[in-house]
Design an enzyme around this catalytic site. Structure first.
Site, PDB file in Angstrom:
ATOM      1  N   HIS A  18       0.834  -1.209   0.000  1.00  0.00           N
ATOM      2  CA  HIS A  18       0.000   0.000   0.000  1.00  0.00           C
ATOM      3  C   HIS A  18       0.867   1.256   0.000  1.00  0.00           C
ATOM      4  O   HIS A  18       0.575   2.222  -0.701  1.00  0.00           O
ATOM      5  CB  HIS A  18      -0.923   0.009   1.222  1.00  0.00           C
ATOM      6  CG  HIS A  18      -1.987  -1.040   1.133  1.00  0.00           C
ATOM      7  ND1 HIS A  18      -3.291  -0.764   0.848  1.00  0.00           N
ATOM      8  CD2 HIS A  18      -1.913  -2.394   1.261  1.00  0.00           C
ATOM      9  CE1 HIS A  18      -3.991  -1.883   0.799  1.00  0.00           C
ATOM     10  NE2 HIS A  18      -3.168  -2.889   1.067  1.00  0.00           N
ATOM     11  N   ASP A 116      -6.554   5.274   2.220  1.00  0.00           N
ATOM     12  CA  ASP A 116      -6.862   3.958   1.682  1.00  0.00           C
ATOM     13  C   ASP A 116      -8.338   3.643   1.900  1.00  0.00           C
ATOM     14  O   ASP A 116      -9.002   4.307   2.709  1.00  0.00           O
ATOM     15  CB  ASP A 116      -6.041   2.944   2.510  1.00  0.00           C
ATOM     16  CG  ASP A 116      -5.209   2.051   1.643  1.00  0.00           C
ATOM     17  OD1 ASP A 116      -5.813   1.303   0.871  1.00  0.00           O
ATOM     18  OD2 ASP A 116      -3.969   2.087   1.757  1.00  0.00           O
ATOM     19  N   HIS A 368       2.427 -13.854  -7.032  1.00  0.00           N
ATOM     20  CA  HIS A 368       1.199 -14.058  -6.260  1.00  0.00           C
ATOM     21  C   HIS A 368       0.070 -13.169  -6.793  1.00  0.00           C
ATOM     22  O   HIS A 368      -1.035 -13.213  -6.284  1.00  0.00           O
ATOM     23  CB  HIS A 368       1.461 -13.799  -4.779  1.00  0.00           C
ATOM     24  CG  HIS A 368       1.719 -12.349  -4.441  1.00  0.00           C
ATOM     25  ND1 HIS A 368       2.447 -11.502  -5.245  1.00  0.00           N
ATOM     26  CD2 HIS A 368       1.327 -11.593  -3.373  1.00  0.00           C
ATOM     27  CE1 HIS A 368       2.498 -10.302  -4.692  1.00  0.00           C
ATOM     28  NE2 HIS A 368       1.832 -10.338  -3.555  1.00  0.00           N
TER      29      HIS A 368
HETATM   30  N1  UDP Z   1       8.776  -5.482  -3.599  1.00  0.00           N
HETATM   31  C1  UDP Z   1      10.096  -5.149  -3.834  1.00  0.00           C
HETATM   32  N2  UDP Z   1      11.052  -5.987  -3.364  1.00  0.00           N
HETATM   33  C2  UDP Z   1      10.783  -7.131  -2.687  1.00  0.00           C
HETATM   34  C3  UDP Z   1       9.437  -7.466  -2.470  1.00  0.00           C
HETATM   35  C4  UDP Z   1       8.460  -6.630  -2.942  1.00  0.00           C
HETATM   36  O1  UDP Z   1      10.410  -4.136  -4.470  1.00  0.00           O
HETATM   37  O2  UDP Z   1      11.711  -7.821  -2.306  1.00  0.00           O
HETATM   38  C5  UDP Z   1       7.728  -4.538  -4.039  1.00  0.00           C
HETATM   39  C6  UDP Z   1       7.116  -4.904  -5.365  1.00  0.00           C
HETATM   40  O3  UDP Z   1       7.865  -4.359  -6.431  1.00  0.00           O
HETATM   41  C7  UDP Z   1       5.737  -4.287  -5.238  1.00  0.00           C
HETATM   42  C8  UDP Z   1       5.422  -4.411  -3.753  1.00  0.00           C
HETATM   43  O4  UDP Z   1       6.659  -4.597  -3.101  1.00  0.00           O
HETATM   44  O5  UDP Z   1       5.779  -2.923  -5.586  1.00  0.00           O
HETATM   45  C9  UDP Z   1       4.527  -5.582  -3.446  1.00  0.00           C
HETATM   46  O6  UDP Z   1       3.215  -5.239  -3.747  1.00  0.00           O
HETATM   47  P1  UDP Z   1       2.150  -6.273  -4.303  1.00  0.00           P
HETATM   48  O7  UDP Z   1       0.872  -5.531  -4.474  1.00  0.00           O
HETATM   49  O8  UDP Z   1       2.657  -6.951  -5.513  1.00  0.00           O
HETATM   50  O9  UDP Z   1       2.026  -7.387  -3.211  1.00  0.00           O
HETATM   51  P2  UDP Z   1       1.837  -7.323  -1.603  1.00  0.00           P
HETATM   52  O10 UDP Z   1       3.177  -7.133  -1.033  1.00  0.00           O
HETATM   53  O11 UDP Z   1       0.902  -6.189  -1.308  1.00  0.00           O
HETATM   54  O12 UDP Z   1       1.264  -8.662  -1.286  1.00  0.00           O
END
Ligand code: UDP
Length: 490
Positions: A18, A116, A368
């Site tokens: 978020h 949000d 995912h």
């Molecule tokens: N992300 C990153 N490095 C990591 C893990 C996640 O940059 O090692 C970033 C990814 O690029 C994305 C966010 O974290 O921008 C994850 O958001 P997403 O909506 O895909 O999944 P959530 O973490 O909310 O389940």
């Protein structure tokens, strides 16, 4: 005297998924409209606080002010075993006094609050200080449509949604299959459902809703959200598709061992594997994934998090691996690390995913289907192997496969059953090796061009953001005259 410019206060939910898109939105207001932006960070515990502040501050490049709100104690309000979703919504309610105290010290106070879907209790603060009140759903139009329509479904549908024989119908939008329903809707007697319902109703008290998609990606759904005969008559508020908002990590250098290795690989030859900022797999699922990658005989980069102790895949909020006390990668199958030398690259630290996905060697993404990961994949033209785990990811996976044609799906839902190694290797090869992969790659490239186009001057998302900026400026001028008045909706 400071020159007057609109001041945007952003209040995202805790959790990198978020905070990152909110930061991206903030940066757009600074760079495109020269606004002042303050991001108020909420944290669910002390350990997540430091890390997320560090990452967000680095990514901000000093474009936005970052204010860390003190962690709130929700132990007396919610059961310690409550779901993450419930803890988040309760946290967003309990943070309101701290947010108010912080806003009260700002002179002049912000022009607009953008929060949000679960942050709308803070609208009371916005009202008190004469600020506009917007919601930014860092997700897509279909998810927003379901949130808006749930209060109607609540009245119309008898019994549990999961027991319905037919998919849930949303006017003007694709129906939602019962097996794709996300966590708050699985049990209508749970407090999490009430919170979600409350969020859907409170959206109607905003001045408008922003979402991280673009009109051309989901034209039918965006039209339904605006149509007075469809969802527009429920929401009664303007909607602004302002995406795709994807933000680059501030300290990205594209150097180091990983990039040295990627630089040696040919184009589209490496599978990137990551499950977002907070998800962890069960030990069994991790083992199957490891063998599946090996069997596929494809090169890969895997961002691993230590597995959960219990069975099943989980989400947590720290935004990095919880494996500090484990032997590094000791949870992966025996001999895996030595067998994959030169073939695979395994990392457990926070890495800039945008940098990895944008590397020309990356040819597929086992994801995912978190919405940020999806947008990043589209913008980099990388097809997805959909591995949805929780939240709205099952709906996203269905949309990516059936509507957008940019992903392949697993035969089983990972949230229901462990996905076996054979299935994983089959799907990896389908994208990386089989002819079918070419069509999917072409499709994701079409979406990539549509995404880039939407952000250009004069295009849909650019115009939506500019329209908002005009409203914010008009409010700021009213504030300067010390006569705030309510916004009107045409
Ligand atoms: N992300 C990153 N490095 C990591 C893990 C996640 O940059 O090692 C970033 C990814 O690029 C994305 C966010 O974290 O921008 C994850 O958001 P997403 O909506 O895909 O999944 P959530 O973490 O909310 O389940």
């Amino acid at each position: 005297m400071e020159t007057s410019k609109a001041h945007v206060a952003l209040l995202p939910l805790p959790g990198m998924g978020h905070m990152i898109p909110f930061l991206g939105l903030g940066k757009l207001f600074v760079t495109h409209h020269n606004f002042k932006v303050t991001i108020f960070l909420v944290s669910i515990d002390h350990s997540s606080q430091t890390l997320s502040k560090t990452i967000i501050s680095e990514m901000s490049n000093e474009l936005c002010n970052i204010v860390q709100l003190p962690p709130v104690d929700i132990t007396g309000v919610v059961d310690p075993n409550a779901t993450v979703g419930l803890r988040l919504s309760v946290t967003m309610r309990e943070i309101v006094p701290a947010f108010r105290s912080s806003v009260a010290t700002m002179k002049p106070c912000p022009t607009v609050l953008i929060t949000d879907i679960f942050g709308t209790d803070a609208f009371s603060v916005a009202e008190e200080f004469g600020m506009l009140k917007y919601v930014f759903s860092p997700s897509n139009a279909w998810i927003l449509a379901l949130t808006i329509y749930t209060p109607v479904l609540d009245k119309e549908v008898k019994g549990e949604y999961v027991h319905q024989k037919e998919p849930l119908k949303i006017p003007g939008c694709a129906s939602v299959r019962v097996e794709d329903l996300f966590d708050p809707l699985l049990d209508r007697t749970n407090q999490q459902y009430d919170e979600y319902l409350h969020a859907g109703i409170r959206l109607r008290t905003s001045d408008g809703v922003l979402m991280n998609c673009w009109e051309e990606l989901q034209p039918k759904t965006v039209a339904a959200l605006r149509d007075d005969k469809l969802l527009g008559c429920v929401l009664k508020r303007p909607v602004y598709p302002v995406g795709p908002i994807v933000t680059q990590s501030g300290n990205s250098s594209k150097s180091g061992l990983l990039f040295d290795w990627l630089n040696k690989q040919s184009n589209d030859s490496v599978v990137y594997v990551s499950f977002g900022s907070g998800a962890t797999l069960s030990h069994e699922q991790m083992t199957e994934l490891a063998f599946g990658l090996e069997l596929s005989q494809q090169r890969f980069v895997w961002v691993v998090r230590a597995p959960t102790k219990e069975s099943g895949n989980k989400t947590y909020l720290k935004g990095r691996s919880g494996d500090e006390n484990h032997d590094q990668f000791g949870y992966l199958p025996n001999g895996f690390m030595s067998r994959i030398q030169n073939v695979g690259f395994v990392i457990s630290d926070w890495v800039s995913q945008v940098d990895i996905l944008s590397h020309p060697s990356i040819g597929a993404f086992i994801s995912h289907c978190g919405w940020n990961s999806t947008l990043e994949s589209i913008l980099m033209g990388v097809p997805i192997i959909a591995f949805p785990l929780f939240a709205e990811q099952k709906m996203n996976a269905t949309m990516l496969t059936e509507e957008f044609g940019m992903a392949v799906r697993l035969e089983v839902l990972p949230s229901k059953k462990v996905v076996g190694r054979e299935e994983i290797q089959k799907k990896v090869r389908k994208i990386m090796v089989d002819n079918e992969g070419h069509g999917i790659r072409d499709r994701v490239n079409e979406l990539k061009y549509s995404a880039k186009e939407a952000l250009c001057k004069g295009s849909s998302s650019y115009k939506a953001l500019s329209e908002l900026a005009k409203r914010f400026e008009a409010r700021m001028q009213l504030q300067n005259k010390k006569a705030p008045s309510p916004i009107t909706h045409e």
